[in-house]
Design an enzyme around this catalytic site. Structure first.
Site, PDB file in Angstrom:
ATOM      1  N   ARG A 144      35.389  33.828  40.992  1.00 24.82           N
ATOM      2  CA  ARG A 144      36.511  33.653  39.955  1.00 24.82           C
ATOM      3  C   ARG A 144      36.191  32.312  39.546  1.00 24.82           C
ATOM      4  NH1 ARG A 144      38.465  36.592  44.642  1.00 24.82           N
ATOM      5  NH2 ARG A 144      39.274  38.794  43.886  1.00 24.82           N
ATOM      6  N   LYS A 168      41.600  35.349  46.917  1.00 22.45           N
ATOM      7  CA  LYS A 168      42.858  35.533  46.675  1.00 22.45           C
ATOM      8  C   LYS A 168      43.571  35.595  48.240  1.00 22.45           C
ATOM      9  CE  LYS A 168      43.194  36.204  42.092  1.00 22.45           C
ATOM     10  NZ  LYS A 168      44.082  37.151  40.756  1.00 22.45           N
ATOM     11  N   HIS A 240      35.437  34.619  33.261  1.00 23.53           N
ATOM     12  CA  HIS A 240      35.501  36.002  34.012  1.00 23.53           C
ATOM     13  C   HIS A 240      34.365  36.821  33.503  1.00 23.53           C
ATOM     14  CE1 HIS A 240      38.104  38.177  36.867  1.00 23.53           C
ATOM     15  NE2 HIS A 240      37.543  39.267  36.239  1.00 23.53           N
ATOM     16  N   ARG A 243      31.427  36.956  35.970  1.00 22.20           N
ATOM     17  CA  ARG A 243      31.934  37.921  37.115  1.00 22.20           C
ATOM     18  C   ARG A 243      31.605  39.328  36.934  1.00 22.20           C
ATOM     19  NH1 ARG A 243      34.826  37.927  41.892  1.00 22.20           N
ATOM     20  NH2 ARG A 243      36.320  39.398  42.264  1.00 22.20           N
ATOM     21  N   HIS A 266      36.735  42.487  46.651  1.00 22.77           N
ATOM     22  CA  HIS A 266      38.038  43.309  46.338  1.00 22.77           C
ATOM     23  C   HIS A 266      38.424  43.993  47.575  1.00 22.77           C
ATOM     24  CE1 HIS A 266      36.285  43.742  42.203  1.00 22.77           C
ATOM     25  NE2 HIS A 266      36.811  42.529  42.302  1.00 22.77           N
ATOM     26  N   TYR A 275      35.744  47.051  37.438  1.00 23.67           N
ATOM     27  CA  TYR A 275      34.942  45.898  37.250  1.00 23.67           C
ATOM     28  C   TYR A 275      33.544  46.627  36.661  1.00 23.67           C
ATOM     29  CZ  TYR A 275      37.622  41.939  38.536  1.00 23.67           C
ATOM     30  OH  TYR A 275      38.533  40.873  38.714  1.00 23.67           O
TER      31      TYR A 275
END
Length: 295
Positions: A144, A168, A240, A243, A266, A275
Site C-alpha cells: 500500500r 492497517k 494502488h 499492488r 488481508h 483484488y
C-alpha cells in the site's frame, strides 16, 4: 475512523485517484454529510439497515428521482471506497445497487506497461534512482502507498530476502523481496540517499525527498501520474494499481490464493478475491479448496 477523518481520506481519493472536479467532490460530500447528520454511528459501524432507513426517510422528503439516484450513488461510492481501501471488509451499501452491478475494479498494468512506465524515469536526476526503487518496491512487494512511505531501514532484512511492513491496524507482516527489487533499493540507498541532508527524526525512513524528510502519499501519486502520462498510458493509474497488478500477476503465474492473501495482508480471503478479480470458476475452486468441511 470518525466522519472527519473519513471525509478527509475520501476527498483525497476522489481528487487524486478519480480525478473528479471540485464541484463533483463537493456534491459527493454534501450527500454524505446528510448521512452523517442522520446516523448515530461512525462510518465503520454503519449497517445495511441504517442505510436503508436513511434512504427511505430521504425519499419521503425528496420526490425527485434524480436527487435520490445521486444520493444513492454517493453512498455506494463512499462505502465501496472504504471496502476497497480495506477499512471495512463488508459493504453495507451493496444491496442499494442493482444485483447485476458488481464492484468496479481499477485498471491493472501488464508487465510490459510497467516496464514502459519505469522506462520513463530520468535516471540522470538524483530522484530518478529513488523513483525507480519506489515503483519496483510497490510492484515487487505489493505494498500500500502508506506502507511504502512508512518503510524503515530497520525493516529491511535483505540477507533473509524479507522486508517487514506495518499494515492497517498496526499489524506486522513479513513480505518476501526478490534480489531484483533489492538491487534497486540498494542503488538508491547507497548512492543517492547517503548524500541527502537527512532531517532529525527521519533517519530511519527509506524513501526521502530532497529536503531529507519522508515522502508524502501525494508525492507518490504525483510521480506515478506524471510517468503514466509520459508513457502514454491512458488507464486511470495510481500507486494502488501496482499492488493490484502484483496480485493479478502472481495469480496468473500460478501462485495460490492463500499465499497472495498473506503477502497483501488481508484478514479475509474474500478481499483477496476482489483484488484478483477472480472469475466464478476460480472462486468456486478456491472455496472448495480452503473450506475445511470439503476435506
Amino acid at each position: 475512523m470518525d466522519w472527519k477523518e473519513a471525509f478527509s481520506e475520501y476527498k483525497s481519493y476522489l481528487k487524486l485517484e478519480k480525478s473528479l472536479s471540485q464541484n463533483t467532490i463537493d456534491a459527493y460530500l454534501r450527500d454524505l454529510k446528510k448521512l452523517e447528520k442522520f446516523s448515530k454511528n461512525e462510518p465503520l459501524k454503519i449497517s445495511q439497515s441504517d442505510l436503508e432507513e436513511f434512504v427511505y426517510q430521504y425519499a419521503k422528503e425528496n420526490f425527485a428521482a434524480r436527487s435520490q439516484a445521486r444520493l444513492i450513488s454517493s453512498i455506494k461510492s463512499f462505502f465501496l471506497y472504504l471496502q476497497w481501501e480495506e477499512w471495512r471488509e463488508d459493504n453495507p451499501a451493496e444491496l442499494l445497487e442493482s444485483p447485476k452491478l458488481g464492484m468496479k475494479l481499477p485498471d491493472t498494468l501488464s508487465e510490459f506497461e510497467i516496464d514502459q512506465l519505469i522506462a520513463q524515469i530520468d535516471l540522470s536526476l538524483p530522484e530518478g534512482e529513488r523513483n525507480r526503487a519506489i515503483l519496483e518496491t510497490l510492484y515487487g512487494c505489493g505494498l500500500r502507498v502508506s506502507e511504502l512511505t512508512e518503510l524503515k531501514l530497520s525493516d529491511l532484512f535483505f540477507e533473509e530476502n524479507f522486508i517487514r511492513v506495518i499494515g492497517k491496524g498496526n499489524k506486522q507482516r513479513l513480505i518476501p523481496i526478490s534480489e531484483y527489487t533489492v538491487k534497486f533499493i540498494n542503488i538508491y540507498k547507497n548512492e543517492i540517499r547517503v548524500h541527502l541532508p537527512i532531517q532529525k527524526g527521519f533517519e530511519d525512513f527509506v524513501f526521502l525527498n530532497r529536503r531529507g524528510k519522508k515522502l508524502t502519499r501525494v508525492m507518490i501519486f504525483t510521480i506515478v501520474k506524471q510517468l503514466a502520462e509520459k508513457a502514454g498510458i491512458r488507464k486511470n493509474i495510481s500507486p494502488h494499481t501496482f499492488r493490484h497488478s502484483f496480485a493479478t500477476h502472481l495469480l496468473k503465474n500460478g501462485a495460490d490464493l492463500r499465499s497472495i492473501q498473506m503477502m497483501l495482508g488481508h484478514e479475509s480471503i474474500t478481499t483477496t478475491e476482489i483484488y484478483t478479480h477472480l472469475d466464478d470458476r476460480m472462486i468456486r475452486d478456491a472455496v472448495l479448496k480452503f473450506n475445511p468441511r470439503n476435506g
